[in-house]
Scaffold this motif. Structure first.
Motif, PDB file in Angstrom:
ATOM      1  N   LEU A  24      41.113  44.243  34.035  1.00  0.00           N
ATOM      2  CA  LEU A  24      41.043  43.455  35.351  1.00  0.00           C
ATOM      3  C   LEU A  24      41.524  41.959  35.205  1.00  0.00           C
ATOM      4  O   LEU A  24      42.046  41.285  35.793  1.00  0.00           O
ATOM      5  CB  LEU A  24      39.879  43.472  36.246  1.00  0.00           C
ATOM      6  CG  LEU A  24      39.635  45.183  36.630  1.00  0.00           C
ATOM      7  CD1 LEU A  24      38.310  45.180  37.121  1.00  0.00           C
ATOM      8  CD2 LEU A  24      40.487  45.738  37.532  1.00  0.00           C
ATOM      9  N   SER A  33      41.231  38.469  39.798  1.00  0.00           N
ATOM     10  CA  SER A  33      40.473  39.151  38.714  1.00  0.00           C
ATOM     11  C   SER A  33      38.966  39.167  38.908  1.00  0.00           C
ATOM     12  O   SER A  33      38.307  40.119  38.681  1.00  0.00           O
ATOM     13  CB  SER A  33      40.992  38.861  37.508  1.00  0.00           C
ATOM     14  OG  SER A  33      40.610  37.336  37.295  1.00  0.00           O
ATOM     15  N   ASN A  55      36.101  39.023  31.430  1.00  0.00           N
ATOM     16  CA  ASN A  55      37.411  38.475  32.393  1.00  0.00           C
ATOM     17  C   ASN A  55      37.732  37.204  32.002  1.00  0.00           C
ATOM     18  O   ASN A  55      38.891  36.839  31.952  1.00  0.00           O
ATOM     19  CB  ASN A  55      36.897  38.675  33.976  1.00  0.00           C
ATOM     20  CG  ASN A  55      37.736  37.928  34.762  1.00  0.00           C
ATOM     21  OD1 ASN A  55      39.070  38.187  34.750  1.00  0.00           O
ATOM     22  ND2 ASN A  55      37.090  37.744  36.013  1.00  0.00           N
ATOM     23  N   GLN A  62      46.061  36.457  30.554  1.00  0.00           N
ATOM     24  CA  GLN A  62      46.446  36.813  31.593  1.00  0.00           C
ATOM     25  C   GLN A  62      47.586  35.668  31.858  1.00  0.00           C
ATOM     26  O   GLN A  62      48.654  36.189  32.673  1.00  0.00           O
ATOM     27  CB  GLN A  62      45.572  36.649  32.880  1.00  0.00           C
ATOM     28  CG  GLN A  62      45.797  36.765  34.285  1.00  0.00           C
ATOM     29  CD  GLN A  62      44.907  36.051  35.338  1.00  0.00           C
ATOM     30  OE1 GLN A  62      44.077  35.147  34.975  1.00  0.00           O
ATOM     31  NE2 GLN A  62      44.981  36.650  36.565  1.00  0.00           N
TER      32      GLN A  62
END
Length: 190
Positions: A24, A33, A55, A62
């Motif tokens: 995620l 996210s 994350n 990302q």
């Protein structure tokens, strides 16, 4: 991970937190996210701190994968050649703002589709790798705990009672003290 295992969290829950936090965390639309991780953590009763830590740890990934997802999506869906690079997208935004925003929306959609296709495989791989690590750490913790318990038990046990030389009393029952002749000592009392 070690602290969560000590608190009683299972290796499966830890692995799921790591896998979902990682997958995620690379969602191609920045800013979503964190909310998605919180939603999954609440729904699946995962550790919020663990999933959000993973994350945030993959945030640079990302940003790196955002361009990859856009490029792959543009190739898969035969996107416009005018937005083949970020420079051409910036030029399009300068000359035609509305057209540039529509191109960004289209490229974002392409990136999300590529993420949806690739993320299940990535999540499965990360899950099994992190579960393997969690099980190894849990085994090491159990081994260390067993060793510590053995040492504590050894240190806390009182001295055992002395072993008697003989189970038979020496002399007559009315005599309580006699020289221990069977030990070869005249001054020893049994």
């Amino acid at each position: 991970m070690r602290d969560l295992l000590k608190q009683g969290m299972s290796p499966d829950k830890i692995a799921l937190s790591v896998a979902l936090g990682g997958v995620l965390g690379i969602f191609p639309i920045p800013g979503l996210s964190t909310a998605m991780c919180a939603l999954f953590a609440m729904t699946l009763r995962l550790n919020h701190a663990m999933i959000q830590t993973v994350n945030y740890a993959v945030y640079p990934l990302q940003l790196l994968l955002l361009g990859v997802y856009i490029a792959i999506g543009n190739q898969w869906f035969g996107g416009s050649a005018s937005v083949a690079s970020f420079n051409s997208l910036a030029d399009l935004m300068r000359h035609d703002l509305w057209g540039g925003l529509l191109a960004i929306k289209q490229l974002g959609l392409y990136a999300v589709v590529v993420w949806l296709v690739t993320s299940p495989l990535l999540a499965i791989a990360v899950y099994f790798l992190s579960r393997l690590v969690a099980v190894k750490v849990q085994g090491a913790l159990k081994s260390a705990k067993a060793t510590a318990l053995d040492l504590d038990t050894f240190e806390k046990t009182p001295n055992p009672p002395p072993v008697k030389n003989s189970s038979e009393p020496i002399g007559r029952p009315d005599q309580t003290w006699q020289p221990a002749r069977n030990l070869g000592c005249e001054t020893c009392l049994a």
